[in-house]
Design a protein around this motif. Structure first.
Motif, PDB file in Angstrom:
ATOM      1  N   MET A 241      46.219  36.574  42.846  1.00  0.00           N
ATOM      2  CA  MET A 241      45.218  35.598  42.412  1.00  0.00           C
ATOM      3  C   MET A 241      45.215  35.469  40.887  1.00  0.00           C
ATOM      4  N   LEU A 242      45.261  36.604  40.200  1.00  0.00           N
ATOM      5  CA  LEU A 242      45.260  36.602  38.742  1.00  0.00           C
ATOM      6  C   LEU A 242      46.599  36.139  38.173  1.00  0.00           C
ATOM      7  N   LEU A 243      47.697  36.698  38.691  1.00  0.00           N
ATOM      8  CA  LEU A 243      49.017  36.372  38.155  1.00  0.00           C
ATOM      9  C   LEU A 243      49.356  34.899  38.341  1.00  0.00           C
ATOM     10  N   ALA A 244      48.882  34.308  39.440  1.00  0.00           N
ATOM     11  CA  ALA A 244      49.184  32.893  39.687  1.00  0.00           C
ATOM     12  C   ALA A 244      48.623  31.998  38.596  1.00  0.00           C
ATOM     13  N   GLY A 245      47.571  32.448  37.926  1.00  0.00           N
ATOM     14  CA  GLY A 245      47.000  31.669  36.839  1.00  0.00           C
ATOM     15  C   GLY A 245      47.622  31.962  35.483  1.00  0.00           C
ATOM     16  N   TRP A 246      48.473  32.991  35.404  1.00  0.00           N
ATOM     17  CA  TRP A 246      49.062  33.394  34.120  1.00  0.00           C
ATOM     18  C   TRP A 246      50.554  33.112  34.005  1.00  0.00           C
ATOM     19  N   ILE A 247      51.274  33.209  35.122  1.00  0.00           N
ATOM     20  CA  ILE A 247      52.736  33.146  35.051  1.00  0.00           C
ATOM     21  C   ILE A 247      53.259  31.985  35.887  1.00  0.00           C
ATOM     22  N   SER A 248      54.552  31.710  35.737  1.00  0.00           N
ATOM     23  CA  SER A 248      55.168  30.576  36.425  1.00  0.00           C
ATOM     24  C   SER A 248      55.408  30.882  37.894  1.00  0.00           C
ATOM     25  N   GLN A 249      55.756  29.828  38.651  1.00  0.00           N
ATOM     26  CA  GLN A 249      56.063  30.011  40.066  1.00  0.00           C
ATOM     27  C   GLN A 249      57.254  30.942  40.248  1.00  0.00           C
ATOM     28  N   ALA A 250      58.289  30.799  39.397  1.00  0.00           N
ATOM     29  CA  ALA A 250      59.479  31.637  39.520  1.00  0.00           C
ATOM     30  C   ALA A 250      59.135  33.101  39.266  1.00  0.00           C
ATOM     31  N   ALA A 251      58.350  33.364  38.218  1.00  0.00           N
ATOM     32  CA  ALA A 251      57.974  34.749  37.896  1.00  0.00           C
ATOM     33  C   ALA A 251      57.130  35.352  39.018  1.00  0.00           C
ATOM     34  N   THR A 378      38.792  43.903  36.191  1.00  0.00           N
ATOM     35  CA  THR A 378      38.469  44.231  34.801  1.00  0.00           C
ATOM     36  C   THR A 378      39.660  44.840  34.074  1.00  0.00           C
ATOM     37  N   ILE A 379      40.317  45.817  34.708  1.00  0.00           N
ATOM     38  CA  ILE A 379      41.404  46.531  34.040  1.00  0.00           C
ATOM     39  C   ILE A 379      42.657  45.674  33.928  1.00  0.00           C
ATOM     40  N   VAL A 380      43.008  44.931  34.981  1.00  0.00           N
ATOM     41  CA  VAL A 380      44.239  44.137  34.949  1.00  0.00           C
ATOM     42  C   VAL A 380      44.183  43.046  33.872  1.00  0.00           C
ATOM     43  N   PRO A 381      43.128  42.210  33.804  1.00  0.00           N
ATOM     44  CA  PRO A 381      43.090  41.226  32.704  1.00  0.00           C
ATOM     45  C   PRO A 381      43.107  41.877  31.322  1.00  0.00           C
ATOM     46  N   LEU A 382      42.408  43.007  31.174  1.00  0.00           N
ATOM     47  CA  LEU A 382      42.394  43.685  29.874  1.00  0.00           C
ATOM     48  C   LEU A 382      43.794  44.164  29.491  1.00  0.00           C
TER      49      LEU A 382
END
Length: 454
Positions: A241-251, A378-382
């Motif tokens: 959920m978090l990574l989908a908003g930060w990185i590309s589809q390929a990543a 909390t920890i992952v976004p930080l």
């Protein structure tokens, strides 16, 4: 009891190993037919369904397995009726989420190029989520098989449904090179399992019925399960959920491939516990409570050996595994695999915290899942903000670590704690790592299976 558990474990693990072999084989084929972006997109679509599925979880399976009324026709029919209603509600909720994502993207709520901005995502979410409607009509005979540790025929029909679904995925991917081959596969597999559960398992068929006493017991048990599932789904799917908003589809596709390899080991432990250890612990708690600690550690030892040794093995051989299995487009998954493998050191505690359900204490599991979800969000976004993508990966792998002292505290009631056991089992990590290095040297001498793109 021992013979029953061993037979059930044999069927469960045999089915799981065969299932993972088929999944890896199909994955090797599909990664050559489809591009990495499709795996990232499908991961998000599945994530939405899983989140809604878990948010609406009222523990019907667990309630039937542990309840003294678990063989009553009224109880089973009520559980089946609630299951079917829930399936429709899950689909409707997924449709709402899909439209919400589309509208949010229209107003520029997401980072350009992220997975959420893909125009294909909303219709894929809606189509995949229809599997919840189909699965809602699965016979409770499947649950009864788990309750009585009679897993032979149930495992066989699950395997057959998987084979049909994977065959559809490969054939359609070959002809269309489209992400919709994944969607068709999920629908076919779900339909096959539902039909087979009614036609190829022994027992009485289900009827629509809501018996008030049975419904009351199911819903009372489900209160804590729903709270536990709500927080559990956030903890177990929050990474994507978090990574989908930060990185590309390929990543994200590379992350999902690496995560799936770690999940093979984690899933083996989870499946074996859910299908064998949990019903066995429930049976012991009902019939022979004085043997509970002994049985608990008889299950713990092989589970922990598998998890700790597997963590070391993957850390020592991650790069070689990715190099052999996939082509150069997927080599970025190697570092992800090595970091995520360390999460197995913590997830072994997570698997055995499910014992609280077998002991009729779902509130303990709810508390643990709340803490895990809070730590993840909390920890992952930080860590991503301070250390970048690699920092986020380490945070994802170890975010459940703060729950370990809590598990030790909860275990005091059942005298489940053993400091010598917890310290001694960690010695298996360097043994696993050394084995992984040897495996890496062996794999480097093999021809590169990932060199061919179909």
């Amino acid at each position: 009891m021992r013979g029953l558990v061993l037979r059930a474990a044999g069927w469960s693990m045999g089915g799981y190993i065969a299932s993972q072999f088929l999944r890896i084989l199909s994955n090797l084929i599909l990664t050559r037919l489809l591009i990495p972006e499709m795996f990232g997109l499908m991961a998000v679509a599945m994530m939405v369904q899983v989140i809604i599925f878990m948010l609406s979880d009222i523990g019907l399976r667990q309630a039937v397995v542990q309840s003294a009324k678990g063989d009553s026709p009224d109880f089973l029919d009520t559980a089946w009726t609630l299951q079917a209603i829930r399936g429709f509600l899950i689909w409707l909720a997924c449709i709402a989420v899909a439209f919400g994502i589309a509208q949010a993207d229209r107003f520029g709520a997401f980072t350009d190029g992220s997975v959420y901005t893909s125009p294909e995502l909303p219709p894929i979410i809606i189509a995949v989520a229809f599997t919840a409607v189909i699965g809602g009509f699965q016979s409770t005979k499947l649950i009864s098989c788990a309750r009585h540790l009679d897993l032979g025929r149930a495992t066989a029909i699950e395997m057959l449904a998987q084979v049909l679904g994977l065959a559809v995925a490969i054939l359609l991917a070959w002809y269309t090179r489209s992400i919709w081959s994944f969607v068709a596969s999920a629908l076919v597999s779900s339909l096959a399992l539902t039909v087979l559960s009614h036609t190829h398992l022994e027992g009485r068929g289900n009827r629509f019925r809501l018996e008030p006493t049975a419904a009351g017991e199911l819903l009372r048990f489900g209160r804590w399960i729903m709270l536990s599932s709500t927080t559990s789904v956030l903890a177990s799917n929050g990474d994507r959920m978090l990574l989908a908003g930060w990185i590309s589809q390929a990543a994200l596709g590379l992350y999902v491939l690496a995560y799936s390899l770690v999940a093979i080991l984690e899933g083996a432990g989870g499946r074996l516990f859910t299908s064998v250890a949990s019903p066995a612990l429930s049976k012991v708690a009902r019939e022979r409570p004085e043997m509970l600690r002994s049985v608990y550690y008889k299950f713990r030892l092989p589970f922990d050996m598998f998890f700790v040794g597997g963590a070391g093995l993957l850390y020592g051989s991650g790069e070689a595994i990715i190099d052999v299995l996939y082509d150069d487009r997927y080599m970025g998954a190697a570092t992800v695999l090595e970091i995520l493998s360390c999460g197995l050191l913590v997830s072994r505690f997570t698997v055995f915290s499910l014992a609280y359900l077998a002991l009729g204490e779902p509130r303990y599991l709810s508390i643990l899942n709340i803490v895990k979800a809070l730590c993840l969000f909390t920890i992952v976004p930080l860590c991503y903000w301070i250390f970048g993508f690699d920092g986020a990966l380490w945070a994802i792998a170890l975010h459940a670590l703060p729950t370990v002292p809590m598990i030790i505290y909860f275990n005091r009631r059942y005298q489940f704690n053993s400091l010598a056991f917890e310290a001694g089992i960690l010695l298996l990590w360097p043994i696993g790592y050394a084995t992984g290095r040897l495996l890496a040297y062996a794999l480097e001498s093999l021809p590169n299976l990932g060199g061919v793109v179909l």
